[in-house]
Design a protein around this motif. Structure first.
Motif, PDB file in Angstrom:
ATOM      1  N   SER A  78       0.834  -1.201   0.000  1.00  0.00           N
ATOM      2  CA  SER A  78       0.000   0.000   0.000  1.00  0.00           C
ATOM      3  C   SER A  78       0.868   1.250   0.000  1.00  0.00           C
ATOM      4  CB  SER A  78      -0.922  -0.015   1.221  1.00  0.00           C
ATOM      5  OG  SER A  78      -1.650   1.193   1.316  1.00  0.00           O
ATOM      6  N   LEU A  79       1.938   1.227   0.779  1.00  0.00           N
ATOM      7  CA  LEU A  79       2.820   2.389   0.901  1.00  0.00           C
ATOM      8  C   LEU A  79       3.426   2.772  -0.445  1.00  0.00           C
ATOM      9  CD1 LEU A  79       4.232   4.363   2.956  1.00  0.00           C
ATOM     10  CD2 LEU A  79       6.127   2.713   2.969  1.00  0.00           C
ATOM     11  N   VAL A  80       3.854   1.766  -1.216  1.00  0.00           N
ATOM     12  CA  VAL A  80       4.502   2.045  -2.500  1.00  0.00           C
ATOM     13  C   VAL A  80       3.543   1.884  -3.681  1.00  0.00           C
ATOM     14  CG1 VAL A  80       6.783   1.433  -1.632  1.00  0.00           C
ATOM     15  CG2 VAL A  80       5.388  -0.332  -2.721  1.00  0.00           C
ATOM     16  N   GLN A  81       2.250   1.706  -3.372  1.00  0.00           N
ATOM     17  CA  GLN A  81       1.191   1.659  -4.385  1.00  0.00           C
ATOM     18  C   GLN A  81       1.432   0.564  -5.427  1.00  0.00           C
ATOM     19  OE1 GLN A  81       0.544   5.617  -5.954  1.00  0.00           O
ATOM     20  NE2 GLN A  81       0.881   6.558  -3.949  1.00  0.00           N
ATOM     21  N   LEU A  82       1.686  -0.647  -4.918  1.00  0.00           N
ATOM     22  CA  LEU A  82       1.932  -1.782  -5.821  1.00  0.00           C
ATOM     23  C   LEU A  82       0.974  -2.950  -5.567  1.00  0.00           C
ATOM     24  CD1 LEU A  82       5.846  -2.039  -6.056  1.00  0.00           C
ATOM     25  CD2 LEU A  82       4.254  -1.343  -7.850  1.00  0.00           C
ATOM     26  N   GLU A  83      -0.170  -2.686  -4.920  1.00  0.00           N
ATOM     27  CA  GLU A  83      -1.106  -3.782  -4.629  1.00  0.00           C
ATOM     28  C   GLU A  83      -1.500  -4.579  -5.874  1.00  0.00           C
ATOM     29  OE1 GLU A  83      -1.555  -0.565  -3.615  1.00  0.00           O
ATOM     30  OE2 GLU A  83      -2.737  -0.495  -1.751  1.00  0.00           O
ATOM     31  N   PRO A  84      -1.763  -3.935  -7.034  1.00  0.00           N
ATOM     32  CA  PRO A  84      -2.170  -4.713  -8.217  1.00  0.00           C
ATOM     33  C   PRO A  84      -1.051  -5.596  -8.786  1.00  0.00           C
ATOM     34  CG  PRO A  84      -2.801  -2.391  -8.434  1.00  0.00           C
ATOM     35  CD  PRO A  84      -1.842  -2.481  -7.295  1.00  0.00           C
ATOM     36  N   PHE A  85       0.189  -5.379  -8.349  1.00  0.00           N
ATOM     37  CA  PHE A  85       1.325  -6.098  -8.930  1.00  0.00           C
ATOM     38  C   PHE A  85       1.909  -7.138  -7.972  1.00  0.00           C
ATOM     39  CE2 PHE A  85       1.044  -1.786 -10.559  1.00  0.00           C
ATOM     40  CZ  PHE A  85       1.049  -1.983 -11.937  1.00  0.00           C
ATOM     41  N   ALA A  86       1.188  -7.465  -6.919  1.00  0.00           N
ATOM     42  CA  ALA A  86       1.718  -8.326  -5.856  1.00  0.00           C
ATOM     43  C   ALA A  86       2.170  -9.688  -6.365  1.00  0.00           C
ATOM     44  CB  ALA A  86       0.683  -8.489  -4.749  1.00  0.00           C
ATOM     45  N   LYS A  87       1.503 -10.235  -7.368  1.00  0.00           N
ATOM     46  CA  LYS A  87       1.812 -11.585  -7.851  1.00  0.00           C
ATOM     47  C   LYS A  87       2.761 -11.596  -9.051  1.00  0.00           C
ATOM     48  CE  LYS A  87      -0.998 -13.389  -4.823  1.00  0.00           C
ATOM     49  NZ  LYS A  87      -0.465 -14.130  -3.651  1.00  0.00           N
ATOM     50  N   ARG A  88       3.211 -10.439  -9.477  1.00  0.00           N
ATOM     51  CA  ARG A  88       4.092 -10.391 -10.649  1.00  0.00           C
ATOM     52  C   ARG A  88       5.534 -10.689 -10.251  1.00  0.00           C
ATOM     53  NH1 ARG A  88       2.399  -5.494 -14.760  1.00  0.00           N
ATOM     54  NH2 ARG A  88       0.162  -6.001 -14.921  1.00  0.00           N
ATOM     55  N   LYS A  89       6.276 -11.237 -11.223  1.00  0.00           N
ATOM     56  CA  LYS A  89       7.707 -11.471 -11.043  1.00  0.00           C
ATOM     57  C   LYS A  89       8.479 -10.214 -11.482  1.00  0.00           C
ATOM     58  CE  LYS A  89       7.455 -15.903  -9.871  1.00  0.00           C
ATOM     59  NZ  LYS A  89       7.775 -16.953 -10.831  1.00  0.00           N
ATOM     60  N   PRO A  90       9.723 -10.053 -11.040  1.00  0.00           N
ATOM     61  CA  PRO A  90      10.483  -8.846 -11.386  1.00  0.00           C
ATOM     62  C   PRO A  90      10.572  -8.558 -12.884  1.00  0.00           C
ATOM     63  CG  PRO A  90      11.571  -9.982  -9.593  1.00  0.00           C
ATOM     64  CD  PRO A  90      10.430 -10.869 -10.031  1.00  0.00           C
ATOM     65  N   HIS A  91      10.668  -9.608 -13.721  1.00  0.00           N
ATOM     66  CA  HIS A  91      10.802  -9.363 -15.160  1.00  0.00           C
ATOM     67  C   HIS A  91       9.526  -8.808 -15.779  1.00  0.00           C
ATOM     68  CE1 HIS A  91       8.892 -13.392 -15.369  1.00  0.00           C
ATOM     69  NE2 HIS A  91       8.458 -12.993 -16.560  1.00  0.00           N
ATOM     70  N   GLN A  92       8.426  -8.834 -15.029  1.00  0.00           N
ATOM     71  CA  GLN A  92       7.159  -8.300 -15.513  1.00  0.00           C
ATOM     72  C   GLN A  92       6.921  -6.860 -15.052  1.00  0.00           C
ATOM     73  OE1 GLN A  92       4.946 -11.612 -13.679  1.00  0.00           O
ATOM     74  NE2 GLN A  92       4.229 -12.163 -15.742  1.00  0.00           N
ATOM     75  N   LEU A  93       7.937  -6.258 -14.438  1.00  0.00           N
ATOM     76  CA  LEU A  93       7.811  -4.919 -13.873  1.00  0.00           C
ATOM     77  C   LEU A  93       8.658  -3.910 -14.640  1.00  0.00           C
ATOM     78  CD1 LEU A  93       8.191  -5.822 -10.081  1.00  0.00           C
ATOM     79  CD2 LEU A  93       6.047  -5.528 -11.351  1.00  0.00           C
ATOM     80  N   SER A  94       8.250  -2.658 -14.588  1.00  0.00           N
ATOM     81  CA  SER A  94       9.063  -1.579 -15.156  1.00  0.00           C
ATOM     82  C   SER A  94      10.187  -1.236 -14.184  1.00  0.00           C
ATOM     83  CB  SER A  94       8.195  -0.334 -15.393  1.00  0.00           C
ATOM     84  OG  SER A  94       7.787   0.214 -14.150  1.00  0.00           O
ATOM     85  N   GLY A  95      11.121  -0.411 -14.641  1.00  0.00           N
ATOM     86  CA  GLY A  95      12.228  -0.003 -13.775  1.00  0.00           C
ATOM     87  C   GLY A  95      11.747   0.709 -12.528  1.00  0.00           C
ATOM     88  N   GLY A  96      10.759   1.592 -12.679  1.00  0.00           N
ATOM     89  CA  GLY A  96      10.232   2.306 -11.522  1.00  0.00           C
ATOM     90  C   GLY A  96       9.531   1.387 -10.543  1.00  0.00           C
ATOM     91  N   GLN A  97       8.837   0.376 -11.057  1.00  0.00           N
ATOM     92  CA  GLN A  97       8.156  -0.586 -10.179  1.00  0.00           C
ATOM     93  C   GLN A  97       9.160  -1.456  -9.433  1.00  0.00           C
ATOM     94  OE1 GLN A  97       5.746  -2.342 -13.231  1.00  0.00           O
ATOM     95  NE2 GLN A  97       4.044  -0.924 -12.916  1.00  0.00           N
ATOM     96  N   LYS A  98      10.235  -1.860 -10.106  1.00  0.00           N
ATOM     97  CA  LYS A  98      11.288  -2.628  -9.422  1.00  0.00           C
ATOM     98  C   LYS A  98      11.902  -1.800  -8.295  1.00  0.00           C
ATOM     99  CE  LYS A  98      12.648  -5.325 -13.502  1.00  0.00           C
ATOM    100  NZ  LYS A  98      13.727  -5.538 -14.504  1.00  0.00           N
ATOM    101  N   GLN A  99      12.106  -0.523  -8.562  1.00  0.00           N
ATOM    102  CA  GLN A  99      12.668   0.356  -7.540  1.00  0.00           C
ATOM    103  C   GLN A  99      11.761   0.407  -6.321  1.00  0.00           C
ATOM    104  OE1 GLN A  99      11.470   3.597  -6.640  1.00  0.00           O
ATOM    105  NE2 GLN A  99      13.218   4.196  -5.412  1.00  0.00           N
ATOM    106  N   ARG A 100      10.449   0.429  -6.538  1.00  0.00           N
ATOM    107  CA  ARG A 100       9.496   0.480  -5.422  1.00  0.00           C
ATOM    108  C   ARG A 100       9.495  -0.831  -4.637  1.00  0.00           C
ATOM    109  NH1 ARG A 100       4.016   3.479  -7.593  1.00  0.00           N
ATOM    110  NH2 ARG A 100       5.007   5.289  -8.535  1.00  0.00           N
ATOM    111  N   VAL A 101       9.626  -1.945  -5.348  1.00  0.00           N
ATOM    112  CA  VAL A 101       9.694  -3.241  -4.654  1.00  0.00           C
ATOM    113  C   VAL A 101      10.924  -3.297  -3.753  1.00  0.00           C
ATOM    114  CG1 VAL A 101       9.894  -5.755  -4.925  1.00  0.00           C
ATOM    115  CG2 VAL A 101       8.443  -4.443  -6.489  1.00  0.00           C
TER     116      VAL A 101
END
Length: 382
Positions: free
Chosen positions: A140-163
């Motif tokens: 919730s803090l980093v606003q990634l709830e919809p991406f909880a089940k994704r693997k790193p290769h399915q994320l953008s650079g900004g999303q990886k940074q948030r993880v």
């Protein structure tokens, strides 16, 4: 290039100005050597609770070594590092209330987002219910709830940074270390993420220490900056203080764009001084409290945006130099005029582009006057 100063709301938060305040982190005469090479030399520094502190300097200045000593990956050759009242060196890395976010993010490719975030908690044998709660809180803090089940290769650079940030925060460290965390992001995303980091740090009330060579990044996010050079701290102050009142040519030149004019002093009054910089020109007048003997070499540091430029000589001005437009740098909102003056040196004056490019009143080869007030620059003796 325009230099951004943090737009955080002004508050009374300045524990470094309170002599009775106990620092969260205290470097006490720390030296670190690698064989015959001294990476850090007799360094003392205080970092306070809830600070967003930046270590700023070029490659090889020692800033990453300082961070690795805080994390426990390196140990001081001499001196002590205290966290609160305890000696940090006595605890191994995994036992320290310190977490580190790496530039590469170091996400586990076979784990999804929530598994990556909860990894450290699982290693600490935290109860499953608590892991679930904390992971959900971080998502919730980093606003990634919809991406909880994704693997790193399915994320953008900004999303990886948030993880990576969420994983670093999940264990609620007293101190979070950020090793050039935004270096892999494009400029627009990096600027957006800087403000997100500031908001998260303020929301959680944690202490962040960021290592960066990006001056704009340091000035945007940090409550204070330590400017470093060859294992030593040159200046520690707020971004505005370092930008407006650098204590040396190194600080002035490293943080932001600057004109540095060398000359010889006249006897100063303690309020103003004269700087003789050219045999063909009148001396420059500078507001200063420095008292230097006559004929001492000194420097005037004045930022390009403090200089005004015109085709006509101003009727009154503390300092005015005639020259010819040598080059013009256009960056959209700002034009930087490079003006060659009588002794062959180049002065830079920045002008906000309030008119369209075709309507620019000053262009290449024009004879112009560069002028500024006596209080616009800083008088330096080193």
């Amino acid at each position: 290039m325009e230099t951004l100063v943090s737009t955080q709301p002004v508050s009374d938060f300045a524990p470094w100005n309170n002599p009775g305040e106990v620092p969260l982190v205290h470097f006490d005469g720390v030296t670190k050597k690698f064989g015959d090479f001294t990476a850090i030399e007799n360094l003392s520094l205080n970092i306070y609770e809830r600070e967003f502190f930046a270590l700023l300097g070029p490659s090889g200045c020692g800033k990453t070594t300082m961070m690795r000593m805080l994390a426990g990956f390196e140990h001081p050759t001499k001196g002590n590092i205290l966290l609160g009242q305890g000696n940090l060196q006595e605890a191994p890395p995994h036992k320290r209330p310190v977490n580190m976010m790496f530039q590469s993010y170091a996400l586990f490719p076979h784990m999804n987002v929530e598994q990556n975030i909860g990894f450290g908690l699982k290693q600490d044998k935290t109860p499953k219910a608590e892991i679930k709660r904390r992971v959900e809180e971080m998502l919730s803090l980093v606003q990634l709830e919809p991406f909880a089940k994704r693997k790193p290769h399915q994320l953008s650079g900004g999303q990886k940074q948030r993880v990576a940030l969420a994983r670093s925060l999940a264990k609620k460290p007293k101190l979070l270390l950020l090793d050039e965390p935004l270096g892999a992001l494009d400029r627009k995303l990096r600027e957006q993420t800087q403000f997100e980091l500031m908001n998260i740090q303020e929301q959680l009330g944690l202490t962040f220490v960021i290592v960066t060579h990006d001056q704009e990044e340091a000035m945007t996010v940090a409550s204070r900056i330590a400017v470093m050079d060859h294992g030593k701290i040159v200046q520690v102050a707020t971004p505005a203080e370092i930008y407006e009142y650098p204590n040396s040519r190194y600080s002035a030149d490293f943080l932001g764009d600057v004109n540095i004019i060398e000359g010889r002093t006249d006897i100063s009054t303690g309020e103003t001084a004269s700087l003789y910089w050219s045999d063909e020109e009148a001396p420059l007048t500078v507001s200063t409290s420095l008292r230097l003997p006559a004929q001492t070499t000194a420097w005037l540091a004045v930022r390009p945006e403090k200089l005004r430029i015109s085709k006509d000589k101003p009727p009154t001005s503390d300092n005015c130099i005639q020259g010819k437009v040598w080059d013009i740098g256009y960056t959209g909102n700002i034009s930087t005029y490079h003006v060659k003056v009588s002794n062959g040196s180049i002065l830079k004056a920045q002008v906000s582009n309030q008119e369209r490019l075709a309507d620019r009143p000053i262009t290449w080869e024009d004879t112009v006057f560069v002028h500024w007030d006596k209080g616009a620059g800083v008088f330096l003796e080193t």
